[in-house]
Design a protein around this motif. Structure first.
Motif, PDB file in Angstrom:
ATOM      1  N   CYS A 337       0.866  -1.069  -0.050  1.00 47.45           N
ATOM      2  CA  CYS A 337      -0.129  -0.093   0.035  1.00 47.45           C
ATOM      3  C   CYS A 337       0.921   1.054  -0.008  1.00 47.45           C
ATOM      4  O   CYS A 337       1.639   1.393   1.031  1.00 47.45           O
ATOM      5  CB  CYS A 337      -0.861   0.180   1.105  1.00 47.45           C
ATOM      6  N   PHE A 338       0.840   2.016  -1.203  1.00 43.68           N
ATOM      7  CA  PHE A 338       1.723   3.221  -1.319  1.00 43.68           C
ATOM      8  C   PHE A 338       1.179   4.300  -0.510  1.00 43.68           C
ATOM      9  O   PHE A 338      -0.007   4.770  -0.641  1.00 43.68           O
ATOM     10  CB  PHE A 338       2.092   3.474  -2.752  1.00 43.68           C
ATOM     11  N   VAL A 339       2.003   5.114   0.166  1.00 42.07           N
ATOM     12  CA  VAL A 339       1.549   6.378   0.880  1.00 42.07           C
ATOM     13  C   VAL A 339       2.050   7.683   0.386  1.00 42.07           C
ATOM     14  O   VAL A 339       3.468   7.635   0.381  1.00 42.07           O
ATOM     15  CB  VAL A 339       1.967   6.292   2.327  1.00 42.07           C
ATOM     16  N   TYR A 340       1.420   8.373  -0.111  1.00 41.22           N
ATOM     17  CA  TYR A 340       1.812   9.742  -0.522  1.00 41.22           C
ATOM     18  C   TYR A 340       2.362  10.610   0.635  1.00 41.22           C
ATOM     19  O   TYR A 340       1.656  10.430   1.727  1.00 41.22           O
ATOM     20  CB  TYR A 340       0.769  10.599  -1.353  1.00 41.22           C
ATOM     21  N   PRO A 341       3.287  11.450   0.554  1.00 41.76           N
ATOM     22  CA  PRO A 341       3.607  12.565   1.630  1.00 41.76           C
ATOM     23  C   PRO A 341       2.405  13.131   2.029  1.00 41.76           C
ATOM     24  O   PRO A 341       1.699  13.778   0.993  1.00 41.76           O
ATOM     25  CB  PRO A 341       4.614  13.219   1.064  1.00 41.76           C
ATOM     26  N   GLY A 342       2.181  13.499   3.314  1.00 48.20           N
ATOM     27  CA  GLY A 342       0.979  14.275   3.659  1.00 48.20           C
ATOM     28  C   GLY A 342       1.038  14.528   5.057  1.00 48.20           C
ATOM     29  O   GLY A 342       2.033  14.399   5.608  1.00 48.20           O
ATOM     30  N   ASP A 343       0.004  15.121   5.743  1.00 49.32           N
ATOM     31  CA  ASP A 343      -0.152  15.440   6.882  1.00 49.32           C
ATOM     32  C   ASP A 343      -0.965  14.280   7.793  1.00 49.32           C
ATOM     33  O   ASP A 343      -0.640  13.245   7.930  1.00 49.32           O
ATOM     34  CB  ASP A 343      -0.942  16.817   7.297  1.00 49.32           C
ATOM     35  N   VAL A 344      -2.085  14.623   8.467  1.00 50.73           N
ATOM     36  CA  VAL A 344      -2.811  13.556   9.310  1.00 50.73           C
ATOM     37  C   VAL A 344      -3.331  12.522   8.442  1.00 50.73           C
ATOM     38  O   VAL A 344      -3.633  11.348   8.981  1.00 50.73           O
ATOM     39  CB  VAL A 344      -3.763  14.488  10.192  1.00 50.73           C
TER      40      VAL A 344
END
Length: 480
Positions: A337-344
């Protein structure tokens, strides 16, 4: 083979019309032949069409995580209604006769296997060599960054011009001039910044001249100013040192308009392995400025309790050929599962997944991850909202010791008595509180409520819209 349920088949369809058409084929008994391979990895059959010959359709699950769908019909939608109907028939328990895998499919399987074997041999031969990193054309990168910096200077100038003129002075003529200048931003590799500026112009062009619109416009001007400032600092550093990697500790690349490739995310280590995800909220909306439909979901990572978001974009011009996402009831199992740069609530994406029906224990796990202290949750939300470049509508799962009526609206309280008012946010565009009076008494105590926060710029107070309730007996109650 995967567990083929109606929910699973629904998830494959491009849109609601495809779901209806597929189900209708089953109701009309349009499948004179329904077959299943002996090893249950291939579902295939024939479907009556408009021509003399029936359409031959199949669903190949030799690799359950990445099924292959085939049909002899000319439809540009994929999977087409014939494949969906075939799978709906299987999910409904229709009689399938066991037959050998058709020769043409067996040949295609063999070709795929040969390519896979060749790939594995190549990997085995070079297994002592470290994986090569993606090479960057430094001169091209520097040239692109230089253009982006020029574009940011133009953005800064446009923002200053609006501030100096004053919001009330941005009349129809000024708007036309600004819109022409906004088009120029598209020449500087800044599609994200360009879209954000056009959103401001759309707000100013509404002509309502409400105080609320002016307040929101000032907030957007602040955002654009900070975007130009932070991006200039970031890009200047990369221009001076092209070996610096793209930022993964913030969403600044995506805000500028970079479309992250999965290979880039994997190289940066932004991957969840063997993730199990349960959807707690979903809605679709239209983004007129960007010219696309957006399907957005909020998911809880069962292993950690983190709340992630998924966004599926369908440009207006190609919407009918792109799968329309819908709410998902099954547990999604993703090896990567790929996670994009981000906040909460970072955005997530996957390539191949399997599904399983949620169990009672899954909902218990989700509820156990809810925030029990509102003071801590609100502090986290405020810290994010204070950042001018962050998402101003974070989504959080809160434990609700009580859900009760408070005057003309509703509120939730934690075990310490701290309360949060519930109201509908204009950002969502779908009311979530109107269903609260219909809740059963058993759902008003000790449940977990998924809420989206919003900051009222006029009052300076936080508001929260309920998106769904994770109950201790019936799973999920969706409120939008």
């Amino acid at each position: 083979m995967v567990d083929i349920t109606e929910t699973y088949v629904d998830s494959l369809a491009l849109n609601s019309a495809a779901i209806k058409n597929g189900r209708d084929l089953v109701k009309k008994n349009s499948f004179p032949k329904l077959c299943l391979s002996d090893d249950r990895t291939l579902v295939f059959g024939e479907c009556k069409g408009s021509g003399k010959e029936p359409y031959r359709c199949s669903a190949d699950y030799i690799k359950p995580e990445s099924p292959v769908f085939r049909c002899s019909c000319p439809s540009r939608q994929f999977p087409c209604k014939h494949i969906l109907g075939l799978l709906y028939a299987y999910a409904a328990g229709a009689p399938f006769q066991t037959e050998d895998v058709p020769e043409e499919i067996a040949d295609k399987r063999e070709k795929v296997q040969k390519r896979e074997d060749k790939k594995q041999e190549s990997l085995a031969e070079g297994q002592t060599e470290p994986a090569a990193k993606r090479k960057t054309n430094k001169s091209a990168l520097v040239k692109k960054i230089a253009a982006q910096l020029d574009g940011l200077q133009l953005l800064n100038k446009l923002v200053r011009d609006i501030v100096q003129t004053g919001l009330a002075g941005v009349d129809a003529k000024a708007l036309r001039t600004l819109e022409e200048q906004a088009k120029q931003l598209g020449n500087y590799y800044l599609p994200g910044a360009q879209a954000s500026f056009r959103e401001l112009l759309q707000l100013l062009g509404q002509g309502n001249q409400r105080e609320q619109d002016y307040t929101e416009a000032m907030d957007r001007l602040t955002y654009l100013h900070m975007l130009a400032k932070k991006s200039t600092e970031y890009l200047t550093a990369r221009k001076e040192n092209p070996d610096l990697p793209m930022a993964t500790d913030s969403a600044i690349e995506e805000l500028l308009g970079h479309a992250w490739q999965l290979a880039e995310l994997k190289e940066a280590g932004l991957v969840l392995a063997d993730a199990e995800l349960l959807q707690l909220g979903f809605h679709s909306y239209t983004d007129e400025v960007r010219g696309e439909y957006v399907d957005e979901g909020w998911w809880i990572h069962l292993q950690t309790g983190a709340i992630y978001s998924s966004r599926h974009y369908r440009p207006f011009r190609a919407a009918k050929h792109i799968k329309e996402e819908d709410s998902m009831a099954a547990v999604v199992q993703a090896k990567e599962c790929f996670v994009y740069p981000g906040d909460v609530n970072p955005r997530i994406r996957w390539e191949s997944v399997s599904f399983r029906e949620p169990q009672r224990g899954d909902w218990d796990i989700a509820r156990s991850h809810s925030h029990r202290s509102y003071a801590e949750a609100v502090k986290m939300v405020k810290n994010q909202i204070k950042n001018p470049l962050s998402d101003k509508h974070p989504v959080v799962l809160l434990h609700a010791a009580r859900l009760f009526r408070a005057g003309d609206t509703y509120a939730i309280a934690d075990e310490a008595g701290k309360t949060i008012a519930l109201s509908d946010l204009e950002h969502i565009g779908h009311p979530g509180t109107q269903l609260l009076p219909l809740l059963k008494d058993e759902h008003r105590e000790g449940q977990a409520v998924l809420v989206m926060f919003g900051h009222d710029l006029d009052t300076g107070r936080l508001h929260a819209q309920p998106l769904g309730i994770v109950t201790d007996n019936n799973g999920l109650v969706r409120l939008i």
